[in-house]
Write a protein that holds these residues in place. Structure first.
Motif, PDB file in Angstrom:
ATOM      1  N   PRO A   1       0.832  -1.201   0.000  1.00  0.00           N
ATOM      2  CA  PRO A   1       0.000   0.000   0.000  1.00  0.00           C
ATOM      3  C   PRO A   1       0.866   1.250   0.000  1.00  0.00           C
ATOM      4  O   PRO A   1       1.837   1.350   0.735  1.00  0.00           O
ATOM      5  CB  PRO A   1      -0.793  -0.120   1.303  1.00  0.00           C
ATOM      6  CG  PRO A   1      -0.809  -1.577   1.607  1.00  0.00           C
ATOM      7  CD  PRO A   1       0.504  -2.099   1.110  1.00  0.00           C
ATOM      8  N   GLN A   2       0.517   2.178  -0.865  1.00  0.00           N
ATOM      9  CA  GLN A   2       1.282   3.403  -1.023  1.00  0.00           C
ATOM     10  C   GLN A   2       0.543   4.568  -0.394  1.00  0.00           C
ATOM     11  O   GLN A   2      -0.668   4.679  -0.527  1.00  0.00           O
ATOM     12  CB  GLN A   2       1.473   3.739  -2.510  1.00  0.00           C
ATOM     13  CG  GLN A   2       1.948   2.627  -3.360  1.00  0.00           C
ATOM     14  CD  GLN A   2       1.629   2.896  -4.840  1.00  0.00           C
ATOM     15  OE1 GLN A   2       1.141   3.946  -5.215  1.00  0.00           O
ATOM     16  NE2 GLN A   2       1.918   1.927  -5.670  1.00  0.00           N
ATOM     17  N   GLU A   3       1.301   5.439   0.237  1.00  0.00           N
ATOM     18  CA  GLU A   3       0.728   6.698   0.688  1.00  0.00           C
ATOM     19  C   GLU A   3       0.567   7.569  -0.555  1.00  0.00           C
ATOM     20  O   GLU A   3       1.233   7.356  -1.568  1.00  0.00           O
ATOM     21  CB  GLU A   3       1.666   7.381   1.675  1.00  0.00           C
ATOM     22  CG  GLU A   3       1.747   6.690   3.015  1.00  0.00           C
ATOM     23  CD  GLU A   3       2.559   7.494   3.996  1.00  0.00           C
ATOM     24  OE1 GLU A   3       2.461   8.747   3.997  1.00  0.00           O
ATOM     25  OE2 GLU A   3       3.295   6.875   4.754  1.00  0.00           O
ATOM     26  N   PRO A   4      -0.298   8.566  -0.497  1.00  0.00           N
ATOM     27  CA  PRO A   4      -0.416   9.468  -1.651  1.00  0.00           C
ATOM     28  C   PRO A   4       0.907  10.182  -1.911  1.00  0.00           C
ATOM     29  O   PRO A   4       1.648  10.486  -0.973  1.00  0.00           O
ATOM     30  CB  PRO A   4      -1.498  10.461  -1.229  1.00  0.00           C
ATOM     31  CG  PRO A   4      -2.107   9.937   0.013  1.00  0.00           C
ATOM     32  CD  PRO A   4      -1.200   8.916   0.582  1.00  0.00           C
ATOM     33  N   ARG A   5       1.216  10.437  -3.196  1.00  0.00           N
ATOM     34  CA  ARG A   5       2.412  11.205  -3.544  1.00  0.00           C
ATOM     35  C   ARG A   5       2.307  12.619  -3.001  1.00  0.00           C
ATOM     36  O   ARG A   5       3.288  13.221  -2.611  1.00  0.00           O
ATOM     37  CB  ARG A   5       2.583  11.292  -5.060  1.00  0.00           C
ATOM     38  CG  ARG A   5       3.113  10.053  -5.698  1.00  0.00           C
ATOM     39  CD  ARG A   5       3.357  10.258  -7.182  1.00  0.00           C
ATOM     40  NE  ARG A   5       2.081  10.401  -7.878  1.00  0.00           N
ATOM     41  CZ  ARG A   5       1.778  11.366  -8.726  1.00  0.00           C
ATOM     42  NH1 ARG A   5       2.647  12.290  -9.012  1.00  0.00           N
ATOM     43  NH2 ARG A   5       0.611  11.419  -9.308  1.00  0.00           N
TER      44      ARG A   5
ATOM     45  N   ALA B   1      -5.333   7.617   3.660  1.00  0.00           N
ATOM     46  CA  ALA B   1      -5.689   6.504   2.789  1.00  0.00           C
ATOM     47  C   ALA B   1      -4.445   5.978   2.083  1.00  0.00           C
ATOM     48  O   ALA B   1      -3.532   6.733   1.772  1.00  0.00           O
ATOM     49  CB  ALA B   1      -6.725   6.957   1.767  1.00  0.00           C
ATOM     50  N   PHE B   2      -4.450   4.676   1.841  1.00  0.00           N
ATOM     51  CA  PHE B   2      -3.353   4.009   1.158  1.00  0.00           C
ATOM     52  C   PHE B   2      -3.936   3.266  -0.044  1.00  0.00           C
ATOM     53  O   PHE B   2      -5.098   2.881  -0.032  1.00  0.00           O
ATOM     54  CB  PHE B   2      -2.667   3.012   2.093  1.00  0.00           C
ATOM     55  CG  PHE B   2      -2.132   3.654   3.338  1.00  0.00           C
ATOM     56  CD1 PHE B   2      -0.862   4.188   3.365  1.00  0.00           C
ATOM     57  CD2 PHE B   2      -2.916   3.742   4.481  1.00  0.00           C
ATOM     58  CE1 PHE B   2      -0.369   4.802   4.508  1.00  0.00           C
ATOM     59  CE2 PHE B   2      -2.435   4.339   5.631  1.00  0.00           C
ATOM     60  CZ  PHE B   2      -1.161   4.878   5.648  1.00  0.00           C
ATOM     61  N   LEU B   3      -3.120   3.062  -1.068  1.00  0.00           N
ATOM     62  CA  LEU B   3      -3.570   2.384  -2.275  1.00  0.00           C
ATOM     63  C   LEU B   3      -2.593   1.279  -2.636  1.00  0.00           C
ATOM     64  O   LEU B   3      -1.384   1.488  -2.666  1.00  0.00           O
ATOM     65  CB  LEU B   3      -3.673   3.379  -3.440  1.00  0.00           C
ATOM     66  CG  LEU B   3      -4.018   2.791  -4.804  1.00  0.00           C
ATOM     67  CD1 LEU B   3      -5.405   2.162  -4.787  1.00  0.00           C
ATOM     68  CD2 LEU B   3      -3.938   3.850  -5.875  1.00  0.00           C
ATOM     69  N   SER B   4      -3.143   0.102  -2.906  1.00  0.00           N
ATOM     70  CA  SER B   4      -2.353  -1.027  -3.368  1.00  0.00           C
ATOM     71  C   SER B   4      -2.899  -1.477  -4.723  1.00  0.00           C
ATOM     72  O   SER B   4      -4.102  -1.419  -4.960  1.00  0.00           O
ATOM     73  CB  SER B   4      -2.434  -2.191  -2.371  1.00  0.00           C
ATOM     74  OG  SER B   4      -1.795  -3.338  -2.914  1.00  0.00           O
TER      75      SER B   4
END
Length: 176
Positions: free
Chosen positions: A41-45, A70-73
């Motif tokens: 999961p990535q943090e927002p840029r 929020a995180f995105l994978s």
């Protein structure tokens, strides 16, 4: 309560909260295929003025003062990939704040733009993915946007949301 007790409580909370932040990843990372790239999961840029940006999506909060973590994978669910070998599937798995304190505009960028045989956006389907692995076609809730109101290139599907979930973008309808 003393500083030592608070520190112990915070450490305990972090210990229990850490597994919640990695929703969507394999439960045993060592069993994951070495050839398979793990998409943590990535943090927002960036997160400015209520706009959270990832490489594959954006989330615009209608109230820029609201705090959202929020995180995105993009980790693929291999069982779904195996179940639909005819489809090119792209995953957008959000974790962190499930319920938002304000309505937001979610944009899922078109993952097929780099492909030489790019499917038409109207031929693609978007599915909501439940924790149980069930798919629900939510394509009708999204609108494809090539350019925004200011003329900036978007090339993605937009919808308004109160919660973040897990989505699968497919280049064709998925039949049961």
């Amino acid at each position: 309560m003393g500083k030592v007790k608070w520190a112990g409580l915070v450490a305990l909370l972090l210990l229990f909260a850490l597994p919640l932040c990695v929703y969507g990843l394999p439960s045993d990372l060592e069993e994951a295929s070495s050839s398979q790239e793990l998409a943590e999961p990535q943090e927002p840029r960036s997160n400015t003025n209520g706009l959270l940006r990832w490489d594959e999506a954006t989330l615009l909060l209608t109230d820029p003062e609201v705090n959202c973590e929020a995180f995105l994978s993009t980790q693929a669910a291999e069982d779904l990939v195996d179940c639909y070998p005819q489809a090119d599937l792209h995953f957008r798995i959000f974790s962190g704040d499930r319920g938002l304190d304000c309505r937001a505009v979610l944009t899922l960028y078109n993952p097929c733009l780099e492909e030489s045989q790019m499917p038409l956006p109207e031929d693609c389907r978007i599915y909501s993915l439940s924790k149980e692995g069930e798919l629900l076609d939510v394509t009708s809730l999204f609108t494809y946007v090539e350019k925004d109101e200011d003329g900036n290139q978007i090339d993605g599907w937009r919808t308004k949301v109160w919660t973040l979930g897990s989505y699968v973008i497919s280049d064709c309808p998925l039949e049961d």
